[in-house]
Design an enzyme around this catalytic site. Structure first.
Site, PDB file in Angstrom:
ATOM      1  N   ASP A 113       0.389 -14.873  22.409  1.00 13.85           N
ATOM      2  CA  ASP A 113      -1.055 -14.750  22.317  1.00 13.85           C
ATOM      3  C   ASP A 113      -1.506 -15.080  20.887  1.00 13.85           C
ATOM      4  O   ASP A 113      -1.177 -16.142  20.375  1.00 13.85           O
ATOM      5  CB  ASP A 113      -1.475 -13.355  22.782  1.00 13.85           C
ATOM      6  N   TYR A 166     -15.206 -15.271  26.562  1.00 16.47           N
ATOM      7  CA  TYR A 166     -14.876 -14.075  25.786  1.00 16.47           C
ATOM      8  C   TYR A 166     -14.770 -14.340  24.285  1.00 16.47           C
ATOM      9  O   TYR A 166     -15.211 -13.516  23.464  1.00 16.47           O
ATOM     10  CB  TYR A 166     -13.606 -13.411  26.317  1.00 16.47           C
ATOM     11  N   TYR A 202     -10.651 -13.681  15.762  1.00 14.28           N
ATOM     12  CA  TYR A 202     -11.478 -14.605  16.536  1.00 14.28           C
ATOM     13  C   TYR A 202     -12.662 -15.104  15.715  1.00 14.28           C
ATOM     14  O   TYR A 202     -13.094 -16.246  15.870  1.00 14.28           O
ATOM     15  CB  TYR A 202     -11.984 -13.903  17.799  1.00 14.28           C
ATOM     16  N   HIS A 221      -0.405 -13.160  31.958  1.00 16.63           N
ATOM     17  CA  HIS A 221      -0.506 -13.377  30.511  1.00 16.63           C
ATOM     18  C   HIS A 221       0.533 -12.628  29.683  1.00 16.63           C
ATOM     19  O   HIS A 221       1.109 -13.183  28.752  1.00 16.63           O
ATOM     20  CB  HIS A 221      -1.911 -12.978  30.043  1.00 16.63           C
TER      21      HIS A 221
END
Length: 352
Positions: free
Chosen positions: A136, A185, A266, A331
């Site tokens: 991830d 998201y 992010y 995931h």
């Protein structure tokens, strides 16, 4: 969020309501500590911050990088397995997570900061190179480490997120917004404080349980609230790879640190795009094995299948030796298919 989780999971405890405090939490942690016996913990100073690492074993270093919203603990199956096979397995809580420091500034979470932490950690461990494993966001940081300092990485096992090819004409988040809209998201994570407030409305436990979704495709969050978040079909039952005491551990750590540090990763995606302009078009020369689940939300979004299987990935990563797509896996493949992942990692790094 296993050595196998399936072995630890208690079906009769599948329906979880974490409303425990004090001695009950302590009992959960004592139980987990016993299961984690042999994994040592320490705090080290790297790149101006204090970083918590978990480690076991002796031999060549295997460095594990966790994703969002995870911790070193996401790798405890792999740490135990590789530590018993002649490797020094090391898993940090990355900057902003768990027992590692949480800098306040958004701009303290660029790819340069986090890779700087890792290079300093590798130097602290007293080795020239490591075997790298990332999942991830840890996978994204792993790609940056391979890009900036390939001399530090002997080989890379990447889970879930392939190299995000840099389009020199479009910033990363802008491209995602154009493809999936403002409610994608990553777009919803951009405004400081907004997502933290919405997560606080539903609570830390709910957020962590909700993100364990097996729903493929791009995660679209409802406007103005976290609400059903990543998994609109969430039930009270936990997945088999996430025992109650593991979730309790995650909840306790994110209750302490909050989600701002992780979300700041992010919020730097567009800035990272700007900072890495000098590396546009650079090929990753490190030997790589890529593993994903066929239900992974990344694999089933953003034209990833075309990139991974259509030649683009191999062009960007000439030493990509193998791509593995795990049937029926989503995931969090390092947890859901822990034993298989352990085997893949060992088989690959044992060649070098």
């Amino acid at each position: 969020m296993s050595i196998i989780f399936q072995d630890l999971y208690k079906p009769e405890k599948a329906s979880l309501q974490i409303n425990v405090t004090g001695s009950e939490f302590s009992q959960l942690f004592v139980q987990r500590e016993r299961e984690m016996e042999g994994i040592e913990h320490r705090t080290v100073e790297v790149n101006g911050i204090k970083m918590h690492i978990a480690e076991t074993g002796e031999g060549p270093v295997v460095l594990f990088l966790h994703g969002f919203p995870e911790l070193w603990h996401s790798w405890h199956n792999q740490i135990a397995a590789l530590g018993s096979l002649g490797y020094h397995a090391v898993a940090p809580d990355l900057r902003g997570y768990g027992d590692t420091e949480v800098p306040d500034s958004i701009s303290s979470y660029t790819c340069f900061h986090i890779v700087g932490d890792l290079v300093a950690l590798i130097d602290f461990l007293g080795v020239d190179q490591v075997f790298l494993v990332g999942h991830d966001w840890g996978a994204i940081i792993g790609w940056y480490l391979c890009m900036f300092r390939p001399d530090k990485v002997k080989a890379y096992v990447c889970l879930s997120v392939p190299l995000l090819h840099r389009n020199p004409k479009v910033r990363t988040v802008d491209a995602m917004r154009a493809m999936y809209g403002d409610d994608y998201y990553i777009c919803r994570f951009q405004k400081p404080g907004e997502m933290e407030a919405q997560m606080a409305e539903v609570g830390t436990e709910y957020v962590l349980r909700n993100i364990t979704t097996r729903k493929p495709g791009p995660p679209i969050l409802p406007k103005g609230k976290f609400g059903t978040g990543f998994n609109p079909d969430m039930t009270n039952s936990l997945p088999s790879w996430l025992p109650e005491d593991d979730l309790a551990y995650y909840v306790s750590k994110f209750e302490k640190t909050g989600f701002t540090g992780p979300l700041n990763n992010y919020r730097n995606m567009n800035l990272n795009w700007e900072l890495t302009a000098a590396w546009s078009g650079v090929k990753i020369q490190v030997p790589v094995k890529f593993i994903t689940g066929e239900l992974d939300m990344v694999y089933t979004s953003l034209n990833m299948k075309e990139y991974i299987h259509g030649g683009g990935f191999k062009e960007d990563v000439p030493n990509l030796e193998e791509v593995v797509v795990q049937k029926g896996v989503a995931h969090f493949n390092n947890l859901e298919a822990a034993e298989e992942i352990n085997t893949h990692i060992y088989d690959f790094i044992n060649k070098f």
